[in-house]
Write an enzyme that holds these catalytic residues in place. Structure first.
Site, PDB file in Angstrom:
ATOM      1  N   SER A 177       0.833  -1.190   0.000  1.00  0.00           N
ATOM      2  CA  SER A 177       0.000   0.000   0.000  1.00  0.00           C
ATOM      3  C   SER A 177       0.873   1.247   0.000  1.00  0.00           C
ATOM      4  O   SER A 177       2.013   1.219   0.436  1.00  0.00           O
ATOM      5  CB  SER A 177      -0.871  -0.040   1.246  1.00  0.00           C
ATOM      6  OG  SER A 177      -1.302   1.241   1.572  1.00  0.00           O
ATOM      7  N   LYS A 178       0.306   2.342  -0.481  1.00  0.00           N
ATOM      8  CA  LYS A 178       1.055   3.599  -0.448  1.00  0.00           C
ATOM      9  C   LYS A 178       0.777   4.344   0.853  1.00  0.00           C
ATOM     10  O   LYS A 178       1.192   5.470   1.043  1.00  0.00           O
ATOM     11  CB  LYS A 178       0.685   4.460  -1.650  1.00  0.00           C
ATOM     12  CG  LYS A 178       1.054   3.771  -2.959  1.00  0.00           C
ATOM     13  CD  LYS A 178       1.934   4.605  -3.854  1.00  0.00           C
ATOM     14  CE  LYS A 178       2.647   3.735  -4.855  1.00  0.00           C
ATOM     15  NZ  LYS A 178       2.507   4.102  -6.216  1.00  0.00           N
ATOM     16  N   ARG A 179       0.039   3.703   1.720  1.00  0.00           N
ATOM     17  CA  ARG A 179      -0.252   4.301   3.025  1.00  0.00           C
ATOM     18  C   ARG A 179       0.210   3.363   4.121  1.00  0.00           C
ATOM     19  O   ARG A 179       0.533   2.218   3.844  1.00  0.00           O
ATOM     20  CB  ARG A 179      -1.759   4.497   3.151  1.00  0.00           C
ATOM     21  CG  ARG A 179      -2.166   5.872   2.751  1.00  0.00           C
ATOM     22  CD  ARG A 179      -3.658   6.010   2.598  1.00  0.00           C
ATOM     23  NE  ARG A 179      -3.951   6.414   1.218  1.00  0.00           N
ATOM     24  CZ  ARG A 179      -4.523   5.651   0.318  1.00  0.00           C
ATOM     25  NH1 ARG A 179      -4.908   4.436   0.625  1.00  0.00           N
ATOM     26  NH2 ARG A 179      -4.745   6.081  -0.896  1.00  0.00           N
ATOM     27  N   PHE A 228       6.862   4.059   3.803  1.00  0.00           N
ATOM     28  CA  PHE A 228       7.718   5.230   3.568  1.00  0.00           C
ATOM     29  C   PHE A 228       9.119   5.069   4.153  1.00  0.00           C
ATOM     30  O   PHE A 228       9.287   4.733   5.322  1.00  0.00           O
ATOM     31  CB  PHE A 228       7.075   6.486   4.149  1.00  0.00           C
ATOM     32  CG  PHE A 228       5.724   6.763   3.563  1.00  0.00           C
ATOM     33  CD1 PHE A 228       5.590   7.002   2.203  1.00  0.00           C
ATOM     34  CD2 PHE A 228       4.593   6.745   4.353  1.00  0.00           C
ATOM     35  CE1 PHE A 228       4.342   7.230   1.649  1.00  0.00           C
ATOM     36  CE2 PHE A 228       3.343   6.967   3.807  1.00  0.00           C
ATOM     37  CZ  PHE A 228       3.218   7.210   2.446  1.00  0.00           C
TER      38      PHE A 228
END
Ligand code: GLU
Length: 506
Positions: A253-255, A267
């Site tokens: 996921s990008k979150r 991240f």
């Protein structure tokens, strides 16, 4: 070594600054860098910021910080320049306009005046662009121009035949040209789309290998067609496998997401701040789609550089084994030179305790404590809890739960006696060193007929404020005689006050 390994490669990492750098992006950059270093070529950083709507000003700093943290230094890039500067696409606008116009002049692209409303109408009916302005007559074109209508430049993609992309790890990917419906190359604001900019720049910057995520596979045939339209040869394409989230169920996921009750961040910044070592992350990410050796999980940068070849990348999606990263980090921490580890934990401890990092780096207590915690931490962030007591003044060591000062099988009164005995030993033992202290405490425990462990628990809590600490006698030695005595006195006071109010239980 394969032939490709011997030709110096020019590879680029071409992120769009739309958000924080994530692990997938860092893995792409790592493979780029490894391949450049393996072949003795160049690693180029190029910023693809032509989508102004999604531009995030914090992103550029964040991504440079992430690359530097991992040690992926670029040979050409926005901050250091190079023979093909500028390396930020928004600063290269005239170049793209010139190439778009060249395509128009050579009948390979055309001005399209279709309005947003007209396109919306097509979209509403589920239809793609219908190439309506591909073959305008000169009169029609002149009329639109006279009207002052804004236009985009579209690629006149071949209407028949097929295009094949040769991917170094996936083989041939072939599509029908008719499925490529005259994509926009230059927008009405004069900015290029990704497709035009990427092809022009990869050519002008003499890129030999394009490594990027597999989500770009659908764009690759268009890029091949554009290279052909310009009469340029295309670079080697290597579409890297997607990274799955730790559960292995879906694309990472990008979150932030929670997997098995643990928060997991995509991240890079969260790993920098979370106490991971660049060397461990380097080793970990290198195994996301590439294998150094099926028998060996831990390898150095130099070893990876020596062996890395794009041909050996696997196209299969890999799940991120998050717990392995933590384990690997522990392995790297244990392998570190003590001074390097001291320097690595210093910023974390300094930030947690509000101390000046440079002063802390030079503090002999931190250097002395480092070998004592080296085996006990997996993350640099775990250091503070083990060493904070050494840097806090005695008044800051408090005993909110005085029962922790009571040794196993001892009463509060006996524990006070133990602390008094410790005070006497600390005041007198010579030399004031761990071994001598330990010998003295041992014989005193015997003389008092209590277990050494029961004797030491009150002392440990008194000195460090915690039930778990680095080895006690080394800790006391590092803290010093005077400071230790102050803490013992404070603990005696706290336990005495507690005993006065509490009902004794044996
Ligand atoms: N700017 C694209 C991205 O964000 C780069 C794709 C490519 O490497 O061609 O990921």
């Amino acid at each position: 070594m394969t032939k490709s390994s011997q030709t110096p490669a020019r590879v680029r990492f071409a992120p769009s600054p739309t958000g924080y750098l994530h692990l997938g992006g860092l893995r792409t950059a790592l493979f780029d860098w490894l391949y450049a270093r393996h072949t003795g070529g160049q690693f180029i950083l190029r910023i693809e910021d032509t989508d102004q709507k999604r531009y995030n000003p914090e992103s550029l700093q964040d991504l440079m910080e992430g690359l530097r943290w991992l040690g992926l230094h670029w040979d050409e890039g926005p901050d250091i320049g190079g023979p093909h500067a500028p390396y930020i696409q928004s600063q290269r606008q005239p170049i793209y306009q010139q190439y778009a116009n060249w395509l128009v002049e050579h009948g390979k692209a055309y001005r399209c005046y279709t309005t947003e409303e007209e396109l919306e109408e097509l979209r509403a009916r589920g239809l793609p662009y219908d190439r309506r302005h591909r073959n305008l007559t000169p009169e029609q074109r002149a009329a639109f121009e006279a009207e002052g209508r804004p236009f985009v430049i579209r690629f006149a993609a071949p209407l028949t035949g097929t295009t094949t992309v040769h991917d170094a790890i996936r083989g041939e990917i072939t599509v029908e040209n008719a499925t490529i419906v005259d994509p926009v190359l230059l927008k009405s604001d004069g900015l290029p789309t990704y497709h035009l900019a990427v092809v022009v720049d990869d050519h002008l910057m003499e890129i030999t290998h394009v490594l990027r995520g597999e989500e770009w596979i659908p764009s690759a045939p268009l890029h091949v067609l554009l290279f052909e339209a310009f009469g340029w040869s295309a670079p080697v394409f290597v579409h890297l496998p997607v990274i799955l989230d730790p559960s292995g169920k879906g694309k990472m996921s990008k979150r932030k997401t929670v997997v098995d009750g643990r928060e997991f961040s995509p991240f890079v910044r969260d790993y920098i701040r979370g106490g991971y070592l660049p060397d461990a992350m380097f080793n970990f990410l290198a195994t996301m789609g590439w294998s150094f050796d099926p028998e060996r999980e831990i390898f150095t940068r130099e070893e990876a550089i020596e062996r890395f070849d794009v041909a050996d990348i696997s196209p299969k999606a890999t799940a991120l084994p998050f717990s392995k990263l933590e384990w690997m980090n522990g392995v790297y921490i244990r392998q570190m030179d003590v001074v390097a580890l001291k320097d690595a934990v210093a910023p974390f401890v300094a930030a947690d305790l509000g101390l000046d990092v440079e002063t802390l780096r030079r503090d002999p207590r931190l250097l002395a404590l480092t070998p004592l915690i080296q085996e006990r931490i997996k993350l640099l962030t775990e250091a503070t809890a083990l060493v904070d007591w050494a840097f806090l003044p005695a008044e800051k060591i408090t005993y909110p739960d005085p029962t922790q000062l009571i040794g196993k099988k001892l009463t509060a009164a006996q524990s006070i006696e133990a602390l008094e005995a410790a005070r006497e030993l600390i005041a007198t033992v010579e030399p004031f060193e761990a071994a001598a202290l330990e010998a003295a405490f041992r014989s005193r425990a015997e003389a008092m007929d209590i277990k050494l462990g029961s004797f030491l628990t009150p002392v440990r809590v008194a000195v460090t404020g915690k039930t778990v600490s680095p080895p006690l006698f080394e800790s006391i030695h590092i803290l010093g005689r005077e400071e230790t005595l102050k803490r013992l006195a404070n603990a005696i006071q706290a336990l005495t006050a507690y005993a006065a109010t509490a009902v004794e239980r044996p």
